[in-house]
Design a protein around this motif. Structure first.
Motif, short mmCIF file in Angstrom:
data_model
loop_
_atom_site.label_atom_id
_atom_site.label_comp_id
_atom_site.label_asym_id
_atom_site.label_seq_id
_atom_site.Cartn_x
_atom_site.Cartn_y
_atom_site.Cartn_z
N TYR A 1 -0.75 -31.75 -34.51
CA TYR A 1 -1.72 -30.78 -34.97
C TYR A 1 -1.58 -30.59 -36.47
CZ TYR A 1 1.85 -27.23 -35.66
OH TYR A 1 2.93 -26.54 -36.12
N ALA A 2 -2.62 -30.07 -37.04
CA ALA A 2 -2.61 -29.72 -38.46
C ALA A 2 -3.43 -28.45 -38.61
CB ALA A 2 -3.21 -30.84 -39.30
N GLU A 3 -2.94 -27.56 -39.44
CA GLU A 3 -3.65 -26.30 -39.64
C GLU A 3 -4.76 -26.47 -40.66
OE1 GLU A 3 -1.24 -22.84 -40.29
OE2 GLU A 3 0.36 -23.67 -39.05
N MET A 4 -5.83 -25.69 -40.46
CA MET A 4 -6.95 -25.70 -41.38
C MET A 4 -7.57 -24.31 -41.39
SD MET A 4 -10.44 -28.04 -41.40
CE MET A 4 -10.48 -28.10 -39.65
N ASP A 5 -7.83 -23.78 -42.57
CA ASP A 5 -8.49 -22.49 -42.74
C ASP A 5 -9.96 -22.77 -43.01
OD1 ASP A 5 -9.52 -20.05 -43.49
OD2 ASP A 5 -8.06 -19.70 -45.10
N LEU A 6 -10.82 -22.55 -42.02
CA LEU A 6 -12.23 -22.87 -42.17
C LEU A 6 -12.95 -21.98 -43.17
CD1 LEU A 6 -13.19 -23.68 -38.49
CD2 LEU A 6 -13.00 -25.26 -40.40
N SER A 7 -12.32 -20.93 -43.62
CA SER A 7 -12.96 -20.09 -44.64
C SER A 7 -12.66 -20.61 -46.04
CB SER A 7 -12.50 -18.63 -44.51
OG SER A 7 -11.15 -18.49 -44.90
N SER A 8 -11.87 -21.65 -46.15
CA SER A 8 -11.51 -22.23 -47.45
C SER A 8 -11.92 -23.69 -47.49
CB SER A 8 -10.00 -22.12 -47.67
OG SER A 8 -9.60 -22.94 -48.74
N LEU A 9 -12.88 -24.02 -48.35
CA LEU A 9 -13.32 -25.41 -48.46
C LEU A 9 -12.20 -26.31 -48.95
CD1 LEU A 9 -16.95 -25.00 -49.82
CD2 LEU A 9 -16.18 -25.34 -47.47
N ASN B 1 -15.43 -26.19 -33.18
CA ASN B 1 -15.69 -25.04 -32.34
C ASN B 1 -15.05 -23.82 -32.97
OD1 ASN B 1 -16.43 -23.45 -30.21
ND2 ASN B 1 -14.67 -23.97 -28.97
N ALA B 2 -15.65 -23.37 -34.04
CA ALA B 2 -15.13 -22.19 -34.71
C ALA B 2 -16.30 -21.39 -35.23
CB ALA B 2 -14.21 -22.58 -35.85
N GLY B 3 -16.14 -20.12 -35.24
CA GLY B 3 -17.19 -19.28 -35.79
C GLY B 3 -16.70 -17.86 -35.94
N VAL B 4 -17.28 -17.18 -36.90
CA VAL B 4 -16.96 -15.78 -37.12
C VAL B 4 -18.25 -15.03 -37.43
CG1 VAL B 4 -14.65 -16.21 -38.04
CG2 VAL B 4 -16.57 -16.08 -39.60
N GLN B 5 -18.20 -13.73 -37.24
CA GLN B 5 -19.29 -12.86 -37.67
C GLN B 5 -18.68 -11.52 -38.02
OE1 GLN B 5 -22.35 -12.00 -34.80
NE2 GLN B 5 -23.69 -11.16 -36.36
N PHE B 6 -18.85 -11.11 -39.25
CA PHE B 6 -18.33 -9.83 -39.69
C PHE B 6 -19.48 -8.82 -39.72
CE2 PHE B 6 -15.67 -13.07 -41.73
CZ PHE B 6 -14.43 -12.68 -41.24
N VAL B 7 -19.28 -7.66 -39.12
CA VAL B 7 -20.34 -6.66 -39.07
C VAL B 7 -19.99 -5.40 -39.85
CG1 VAL B 7 -21.31 -7.50 -36.90
CG2 VAL B 7 -19.51 -5.77 -36.86
N ASN C 1 -18.94 -20.83 -40.52
CA ASN C 1 -19.81 -21.34 -39.47
C ASN C 1 -20.61 -22.57 -39.88
OD1 ASN C 1 -18.85 -19.09 -38.20
ND2 ASN C 1 -20.80 -18.06 -38.05
N HIS C 2 -20.82 -22.78 -41.19
CA HIS C 2 -21.69 -23.87 -41.62
C HIS C 2 -21.03 -24.79 -42.65
CE1 HIS C 2 -24.97 -22.19 -39.33
NE2 HIS C 2 -24.70 -21.02 -39.88
N LEU C 3 -20.65 -24.23 -43.78
CA LEU C 3 -20.15 -25.08 -44.87
C LEU C 3 -18.91 -25.88 -44.48
CD1 LEU C 3 -20.56 -22.75 -47.97
CD2 LEU C 3 -22.08 -24.58 -47.18
N SER C 4 -17.97 -25.25 -43.79
CA SER C 4 -16.72 -25.95 -43.45
C SER C 4 -16.96 -27.14 -42.54
CB SER C 4 -15.73 -24.99 -42.80
OG SER C 4 -16.27 -24.48 -41.59
N HIS C 5 -17.88 -27.02 -41.61
CA HIS C 5 -18.16 -28.13 -40.69
C HIS C 5 -18.81 -29.30 -41.42
CE1 HIS C 5 -17.55 -24.72 -38.05
NE2 HIS C 5 -17.33 -25.57 -37.08
#
Length: 76
Positions: free
Chosen positions: A11-19, A41-47, A64-68
């Protein structure tokens, strides 16, 4: 590995909020055999309020978009 009895799991870690993290992850794959599938298969929504990524993008959009798209562009 314990559950599947397969010792060829890594495995390898990846922070999808960081390009940068996404690019570093994709570049780390260059030492591995070719990938035939990638499951994104990752997604977030902040309200509560607007959150921003380290690069300054709205974080829901970044994760949800840029990282993929960034990872698939580097892997191919």
């Amino acid at each position: 590995m314990k559950e599947t009895k397969n010792k060829n799991i890594s495995y390898a870690e990846m922070d999808l909020s960081s390009l940068k993290s996404v690019r570093d992850f994709a570049n780390s794959l260059s030492n591995l055999p070719p990938l035939y599938a990638v499951v994104c298969n990752a997604g977030v929504q902040f309200v509560d309020h607007t959150h921003y990524s380290k690069e300054g993008f709205e974080e829901t959009f970044a994760v949800n978009h840029l990282s993929h798209f960034s990872s698939s562009e580097l892997i191919t």
